[in-house]
Design a protein around this motif. Sequence first.
Motif, PDB file in Angstrom:
ATOM      1  N   THR A  32       2.476  -9.069  -1.325  1.00 25.22           N
ATOM      2  CA  THR A  32       2.469 -10.424  -1.879  1.00 25.22           C
ATOM      3  C   THR A  32       1.682 -10.469  -3.184  1.00 25.22           C
ATOM      4  OG1 THR A  32       2.579 -11.358   0.354  1.00 25.22           O
ATOM      5  CG2 THR A  32       1.900 -12.839  -1.409  1.00 25.22           C
ATOM      6  N   GLY A  33       0.526  -9.780  -3.206  1.00 20.25           N
ATOM      7  CA  GLY A  33      -0.280  -9.741  -4.418  1.00 20.25           C
ATOM      8  C   GLY A  33       0.445  -9.056  -5.561  1.00 20.25           C
ATOM      9  N   MET A  34       1.206  -8.014  -5.249  1.00 21.67           N
ATOM     10  CA  MET A  34       1.949  -7.299  -6.277  1.00 21.67           C
ATOM     11  C   MET A  34       3.071  -8.153  -6.846  1.00 21.67           C
ATOM     12  SD  MET A  34       1.982  -3.562  -4.385  1.00 21.67           S
ATOM     13  CE  MET A  34       2.926  -2.694  -5.615  1.00 21.67           C
ATOM     14  N   ILE A  35       3.758  -8.886  -5.964  1.00 18.58           N
ATOM     15  CA  ILE A  35       4.810  -9.808  -6.425  1.00 18.58           C
ATOM     16  C   ILE A  35       4.209 -10.892  -7.316  1.00 18.58           C
ATOM     17  CG2 ILE A  35       6.477 -11.564  -5.670  1.00 18.58           C
ATOM     18  CD1 ILE A  35       6.865  -9.894  -3.119  1.00 18.58           C
ATOM     19  N   MET A  36       3.057 -11.393  -6.897  1.00 17.63           N
ATOM     20  CA  MET A  36       2.398 -12.446  -7.661  1.00 17.63           C
ATOM     21  C   MET A  36       1.961 -11.931  -9.026  1.00 17.63           C
ATOM     22  SD  MET A  36      -0.586 -15.007  -6.278  1.00 17.63           S
ATOM     23  CE  MET A  36       0.397 -15.418  -4.850  1.00 17.63           C
TER      24      MET A  36
END
Length: 241
Positions: A32-36
């Motif tokens: 999720t952090g990488m997508i964000m």
Amino acid sequence: MLQAATWGAIAGSAILLGALLGIYTKIPRKLTGMIMAFGTGVLIGAASFELLSEAVTESGLFITSIGFLGGSLLFTLSEVLISKKGGNQRKRSRPNPENHSGLTIFVGTIIDAIPESIIIGVSLIAHGTVSYLMVIAVFISNFPEGLSSTVGLLKDGYKKKTILLMWSFVLALSSLSSFLGFILLQESSTIFISLIGAFAAGGIIAMTSSTMMPEAFEEGGAVVGLLASLGFLCSLMLSHF
């Protein structure tokens, strides 16, 4: 007209998609952090290459600066008020049961969604075709918001059906906002359109700085710098198509 509503709905659909994944699956926080992080780069690029660049070209630096600072200030003030009510976690995947308010998070998401969708409708006026860069940027931004907000709402005891109805409402509102942006602003002056674009850019930069970037680094680690750069490069490429 239908085109504006359709593209607004496509951009807003990421909120519902994120909600569905939040309810029925468990996505690792790191992912999720990488997508964000990637979405942060795309959004900053969209604000720079699409909104600010065009506003300066059409109406000059002074008008652009006024709009940009106005958007940054309004978003910051809204964020202060929303955070005090427990809505500061709407773009964060980490639950915050001590200071969490499902309704405030819902309202905060609407505040984010409306101006972004209006800009998508306005892009049809300015170019005769939708800004694919803005649609992609808003879509990527909305996905982690729908995902993390749903986690918080579930902790608040909201039923799955209620959560899906809430995000379906946001999706419909995104479509309507894009439609109204196209209909109501067709006769607006170039300066006014530039002000709106710069205003949205200011809000986007303030939002990514205060909500998306801290979460991305916290969950994704050092690699998020590279991913944000790739997102920014993606915006640059899309702005030249």
